[in-house]
Design a protein around this motif. Structure first.
Motif, PDB file in Angstrom:
ATOM      1  N   THR A  99      13.988   8.704  31.410  1.00  0.00           N
ATOM      2  CA  THR A  99      13.177   9.138  32.546  1.00  0.00           C
ATOM      3  C   THR A  99      12.546   7.966  33.300  1.00  0.00           C
ATOM      4  N   ILE A 100      12.811   6.731  32.866  1.00  0.00           N
ATOM      5  CA  ILE A 100      12.259   5.555  33.533  1.00  0.00           C
ATOM      6  C   ILE A 100      13.362   4.520  33.723  1.00  0.00           C
ATOM      7  N   PRO A 101      13.196   3.604  34.703  1.00  0.00           N
ATOM      8  CA  PRO A 101      14.202   2.560  34.896  1.00  0.00           C
ATOM      9  C   PRO A 101      14.252   1.608  33.699  1.00  0.00           C
ATOM     10  N   VAL A 102      15.441   1.046  33.476  1.00  0.00           N
ATOM     11  CA  VAL A 102      15.612   0.064  32.403  1.00  0.00           C
ATOM     12  C   VAL A 102      16.397  -1.127  32.951  1.00  0.00           C
ATOM     13  N   ASN A 103      16.288  -2.239  32.254  1.00  0.00           N
ATOM     14  CA  ASN A 103      17.071  -3.430  32.568  1.00  0.00           C
ATOM     15  C   ASN A 103      18.211  -3.551  31.569  1.00  0.00           C
ATOM     16  N   LEU A 104      19.436  -3.672  32.081  1.00  0.00           N
ATOM     17  CA  LEU A 104      20.611  -3.857  31.226  1.00  0.00           C
ATOM     18  C   LEU A 104      20.890  -5.338  31.053  1.00  0.00           C
ATOM     19  N   PHE A 105      21.139  -5.744  29.805  1.00  0.00           N
ATOM     20  CA  PHE A 105      21.505  -7.114  29.495  1.00  0.00           C
ATOM     21  C   PHE A 105      22.926  -7.130  28.925  1.00  0.00           C
ATOM     22  N   PRO A 167      16.951   6.147  36.419  1.00  0.00           N
ATOM     23  CA  PRO A 167      17.345   7.393  35.755  1.00  0.00           C
ATOM     24  C   PRO A 167      18.483   8.098  36.492  1.00  0.00           C
ATOM     25  N   GLY A 168      19.513   8.463  35.746  1.00  0.00           N
ATOM     26  CA  GLY A 168      20.660   9.155  36.324  1.00  0.00           C
ATOM     27  C   GLY A 168      21.752   8.233  36.825  1.00  0.00           C
ATOM     28  N   GLN A 169      21.463   6.958  37.025  1.00  0.00           N
ATOM     29  CA  GLN A 169      22.471   6.027  37.516  1.00  0.00           C
ATOM     30  C   GLN A 169      23.419   5.600  36.390  1.00  0.00           C
ATOM     31  N   ARG A 170      24.610   5.129  36.786  1.00  0.00           N
ATOM     32  CA  ARG A 170      25.634   4.701  35.841  1.00  0.00           C
ATOM     33  C   ARG A 170      26.003   3.244  36.068  1.00  0.00           C
ATOM     34  N   ALA A 171      26.568   2.647  35.039  1.00  0.00           N
ATOM     35  CA  ALA A 171      27.078   1.287  35.128  1.00  0.00           C
ATOM     36  C   ALA A 171      28.379   1.217  34.344  1.00  0.00           C
ATOM     37  N   LEU A 172      29.231   0.280  34.725  1.00  0.00           N
ATOM     38  CA  LEU A 172      30.515   0.104  34.047  1.00  0.00           C
ATOM     39  C   LEU A 172      30.497  -1.230  33.312  1.00  0.00           C
TER      40      LEU A 172
END
Length: 206
Positions: A99-105, A167-172
């Motif tokens: 439910t909150i933004p996160v940082n992908l590493f 929230p709800g966004q995708r990454a590849l």
């Protein structure tokens, strides 16, 4: 003096005395209200930070075996009968299910047994963020087609990390693993590869 005049004379001082008394009474009540202890009770809800692997694609020669962990945070790969110049392509669709933004590493990639790990070259590519599944599918098809045709995937052009995923966004997530070993002691053996997601709350440092 007449009675009316006497009453008027007496009434004026009485009025002058009653006015301050009335003000003091009001102020006293007001002071009491301001000096009372006020207790406010409420509920504070914190957000949830979670990124899950929605789907996976594992391509390689020889063909690998891939399995997701139950919490969909880790991918386990078993790669048998490896020979020089063997390549493995892993494509993972990640989604912010919290439910909150996160940082992908960059994900943590561990290769065992340890005597084989030094013979592997690992490249990572993170693409996105994407708002719809179709955008991810289109990009995955491009990567898959390039891998099968032995074309450069573009791993030299890594975006700046970390990547913020709302929230709800995708990454590849694309991982290309190449076996560079020429030692007969490790050729033909099975390598176990673990890919673990690394993400943190967007407002936290490090």
């Amino acid at each position: 003096m007449e009675e009316e005049e006497v009453g008027e004379v007496i009434g004026k001082p009485a009025a002058l005395i009653l006015i301050p008394l009335t003000l003091l009474t009001i102020c006293g009540v007001a002071y009491t209200h301001w000096s009372d202890r006020v207790v406010v009770r409420g509920v504070v809800e914190t957000g949830e930070a979670e990124v899950s692997i929605k789907c996976k694609l594992c391509l390689g020669c020889p063909r690998p075996t891939c399995e997701l962990s139950q919490d969909r945070q880790t991918l386990y790969i078993w790669w048998k009968n490896i020979h020089p110049c063997s390549k493995l392509l892993v494509a993972l669709v990640l989604k912010n299910t919290g439910t909150i933004p996160v940082n992908l590493f960059k994900p943590r990639v561990e290769i065992t047994p340890s005597n084989m790990s030094r013979y592997f070259e690992v490249h990572r590519l993170l693409l996105g963020p994407f708002k719809t599944r179709s955008e991810v599918d289109t990009e995955t098809c491009k990567i898959k087609d390039k891998f099968k045709k032995n074309l450069p995937i573009g791993l030299c052009c890594l975006p700046r990390l970390p990547m913020q995923l709302d929230p709800g966004q995708r990454a590849l997530l694309i991982i290309l693993i190449e076996f560079k070993g020429l030692c007969w002691k490790v050729m033909g053996e099975e390598a176990q590869i673990t890919v673990e997601l690394d993400y943190r709350v967007w407002c936290m440092e490090g």
